[in-house]
Design a protein around this motif. Structure first.
Motif, mmCIF file in Angstrom:
data_model
loop_
_atom_site.group_PDB
_atom_site.id
_atom_site.type_symbol
_atom_site.label_atom_id
_atom_site.label_comp_id
_atom_site.label_asym_id
_atom_site.label_seq_id
_atom_site.Cartn_x
_atom_site.Cartn_y
_atom_site.Cartn_z
ATOM 1 N N ASP A 85 1.026 -1.016 -0.078
ATOM 2 C CA ASP A 85 0.045 0.013 0.163
ATOM 3 C C ASP A 85 0.843 1.409 0.106
ATOM 4 N N PRO A 86 0.316 2.367 -0.301
ATOM 5 C CA PRO A 86 1.211 3.559 -0.324
ATOM 6 C C PRO A 86 2.040 3.895 0.953
ATOM 7 N N ALA A 87 1.611 3.498 2.166
ATOM 8 C CA ALA A 87 2.560 3.571 3.443
ATOM 9 C C ALA A 87 3.622 2.673 3.275
ATOM 10 N N ASP A 88 3.361 1.428 2.896
ATOM 11 C CA ASP A 88 4.578 0.594 2.993
ATOM 12 C C ASP A 88 5.510 0.924 2.041
ATOM 13 N N ARG A 526 -6.222 16.585 0.268
ATOM 14 C CA ARG A 526 -5.657 15.483 -0.517
ATOM 15 C C ARG A 526 -6.188 14.444 -0.844
ATOM 16 N N GLY A 527 -7.113 14.049 0.013
ATOM 17 C CA GLY A 527 -7.934 12.668 -0.196
ATOM 18 C C GLY A 527 -7.209 11.729 0.800
ATOM 19 N N ILE A 528 -7.499 10.492 0.592
ATOM 20 C CA ILE A 528 -7.109 9.291 1.290
ATOM 21 C C ILE A 528 -5.791 9.147 0.753
ATOM 22 N N ASN A 529 -4.799 8.724 1.708
ATOM 23 C CA ASN A 529 -3.691 8.319 1.692
ATOM 24 C C ASN A 529 -2.533 9.572 1.042
ATOM 25 N N GLY A 530 -3.331 10.645 1.150
ATOM 26 C CA GLY A 530 -2.573 11.813 0.530
ATOM 27 C C GLY A 530 -2.455 11.956 -0.727
#
Length: 635
Positions: A85-88, A526-530
């Motif tokens: 996912d974007p964070a990982d 910025r929306g979810i997950n930036g």
């Protein structure tokens, strides 16, 4: 039991079967006598989840192609293909410079790769055209702190002096942590003539691959020796290069294009005794990474892949949220095929229950206590709950990450009170709190559970983490450790300790009202997950127990990140061997990460904390701190 295939084994087979045979031959197919399938068809599924067949790829079916999905797990391929996912992805790439070299399809891949890492790359109009009067196109996107960079350069001939100057300038941003190169440069296409021309019978030319390697050697590896170099395999070229149906003919142009790149880079495909392929690299080049079998002729304009060729949706896309007792989780794990389903499909379990600071029998896990607890008989059938919880904890597979949200967290966070003045009177959400609490303008309810700030937020915190992640940097983090649960007493004990598995208790650091306001503002703009997304999280949530988390990632981008963020996860079996299962836990001890709010024992600090929380809901975001999880997020 289906043997798990290492990612490298899977990747080698996918690439080599395309390079050698121009077919998609999956691991084990040769041993079973299976001949394979057409590129762009294997591992693809239609919207009704049935496998894509050759007749489904006729031109008349083209409108459906955008809704197909690439899903190895659904095809029964048990491969360690981790979903980032974007964070990982952002954590894996943090502080690194990644270079991507290639043509227009690689430019699109650069955009997908940057998206996965939470960056927004501009890929419009990036072409090398107009002869020497036009500049060589290149792009660089960086994180806000300028620590993470992803660069792209368009290659036409690869070793032209203008192109080599651009490559040197990109290396000047900082030594790359990895280079992904696509070397099928159209300026050299005439060195690999069509198979129906007499020139095709001449000795093969390596000019295309040699030119690409010349640039990489002179301008990247000489400046940064040891830089990991990942080779991207060719996609199927437009029909004017050679008709699609000619691809499997002896001496086909497609087969010779593979060879023209492989030979200079020292790449070859060897056949193992079981019939599967293995990539051999004389120069230590990584990959190559398949782009031929995955994409096939799934192209929107006969050149560039459709967007959904960048969207794997099948492997570990579900986040389960366990709220309340463990009955549903245990039923899933005990059902036929349930454990295997969880291992294949579940990305993370967010589990609300247990305690951290204040050891006591927590209701969701132990009710009134286990058999040895003197209070157990006061709860009737609930006296069996602690054993059910213990069974669920011990059965949960160690390879699927778990985040625990303890009683202590929800006790300190209240939600709903803000709805009294912040929501219209006809709001169903407001009315739910009115009916339950009787503190926001209604009557009745269960006021003992509420105060002026609303209801304890145990359930909502768990759902928030599952859907939107752990919050802005410095405000939350995941603390590694393990939960030991005693079925006899109904008590659990958390231990903080580093470990390599992805379990933990979620830790909430007191970022205060400013951090919450900043996160709320960022989320709104910025929306979810930036990152702006066109669909909401959970819009097509797979329904096991809880909510879906994250968004679709690029097939090709995820393969790039997977190869860059380690080809083998530590503990993998050697090539050709069956993977060993992780060590089993004793009893119901389970690892995880704890969700904790950093507290001071002083009365003033607690009062300040309550004041900061008076706004109600935690502000959502998903970026995590450097200390997240305490595990190798790149594995």
């Amino acid at each position: 039991m289906v043997r798990q295939i290492s990612f490298r084994h899977f990747s080698d087979q996918l690439y080599c079967s395309g390079a050698q045979q121009q077919w998609c031959v999956l691991p084990g197919d040769a041993a079973r006598g299976a001949s394979g399938s057409h590129p762009g068809e294997c591992l693809w599924h239609k919207p009704d989840s049935t496998a894509v067949l050759h007749e489904d790829m006729l031109a008349s079916s083209r409108p459906r192609w955008t809704r197909d999905r690439w899903d190895p797990a659904a095809a029964g391929v048990n491969v360690d293909l981790r979903r980032f996912d974007p964070a990982d992805a952002a954590a894996c790439l943090r502080g690194k410079h990644v270079m991507i070299l290639g043509e227009s399809t690689t430019r699109d891949l650069y955009g997908a790769f940057a998206d996965v890492a939470g960056l927004r790359a501009n890929i419009r109009g990036c072409m090398n055209s107009g002869g020497r009067a036009k500049p060589i196109c290149h792009r660089t996107v960086a994180s806000a702190d300028n620590e993470t960079r992803v660069s792209f350069q368009f290659l036409s001939s690869s070793n032209a002096s203008r192109e080599m100057e651009v490559t040197r300038s990109l290396v000047g941003y900082g030594a790359p942590a990895a280079v992904f190169a696509y070397c099928m440069a159209y300026d050299w296409l005439n060195t690999v003539p069509p198979s129906d021309q007499p020139e095709a019978r001449a000795p093969p030319s390596d000019a295309m691959g040699a030119a690409c390697l010349q640039n990489i050697d002179a301008n990247i590896l000489s400046a940064a020796p040891g830089t990991p170099l990942f080779l991207l395999g060719p996609t199927y070229p437009p029909g004017w290069v050679e008709p699609y149906e000619n691809r499997t003919r002896p001496g086909s142009r497609m087969g010779r294009l593979f060879q023209a790149i492989e030979r200079p880079f020292g790449i070859s495909c060897e056949r193992k005794p079981d019939g599967d392929f293995k990539v051999v690299s004389a120069r230590g080049v990584r990959g190559p990474i398949d782009r031929y079998n995955v994409v096939g002729h799934r192209k929107r304009d006969m050149i560039h892949p459709y967007d959904n060729a960048h969207t794997p949706t099948g492997h570990r896309t579900v986040t389960i949220v366990a709220i309340g007792h463990a009955l549903n989780v245990l039923a899933l794990l005990k059902s036929p095929g349930g454990l295997s389903l969880v291992k294949r499909k579940v990305k993370r379990l967010v589990w609300m229950g247990g305690t951290y600071w204040d050891p006591h029998v927590e209701w969701n896990w132990g009710a009134c206590g286990g058999p040895s607890n003197e209070n157990a008989t006061k709860c009737g059938a609930y006296s069996k709950l602690s054993q059910l919880t213990s069974d669920a904890l011990s059965r949960w597979p160690v390879e699927v990450p778990t985040v625990f949200v303890s009683f202590d967290i929800g006790f300190w966070v209240r939600v709903g009170g803000v709805l009294k003045t912040g929501a219209p009177v006809n709001s169903p959400c407001r009315q739910a709190f009115v009916d339950f609490c009787g503190v926001t303008g209604g009557s009745g309810g269960m006021p003992d559970w509420c105060n002026a700030r609303g209801r304890n937020a145990w359930d909502l915190i768990a759902v928030l983490i599952a859907v939107r992640g752990t919050g802005p940097p410095g405000y939350h983090r995941l603390m590694p450790g393990g939960n030991a649960f005693d079925a006899a007493t109904g008590l659990n004990t958390w231990r903080d300790e580093p470990h390599k598995a992805q379990w933990g208790h979620f830790q909430l650091w007191g970022g205060g009202a400013e951090a919450a306001a900043a996160a709320e503002s960022a989320s709104a703009t910025r929306g979810i997950n930036g990152v702006q997304h066109s669909r909401s999280v959970g819009a097509a949530a797979p329904a096991l127990v809880g909510a879906a988390s994250g968004v679709g990632l690029g097939v090709l981008a995820i393969l790039l990140i997977r190869r860059f963020c380690t080809i083998y996860r530590k503990g993998h079996a050697e090539e050709g061997q069956e993977e060993r299962s992780p060590p089993q836990r004793l009893s119901s001890k389970t690892g995880g990460e704890r969700f904790v709010r950093k507290m001071s024992t002083s009365t003033k600090a607690r009062a300040d904390l309550r004041a900061r929380e008076s706004g109600g809901l935690l502000a959502p975001n998903v970026r995590r701190s450097d200390a997240d999880e305490g595990v190798e997020v790149c594995s």
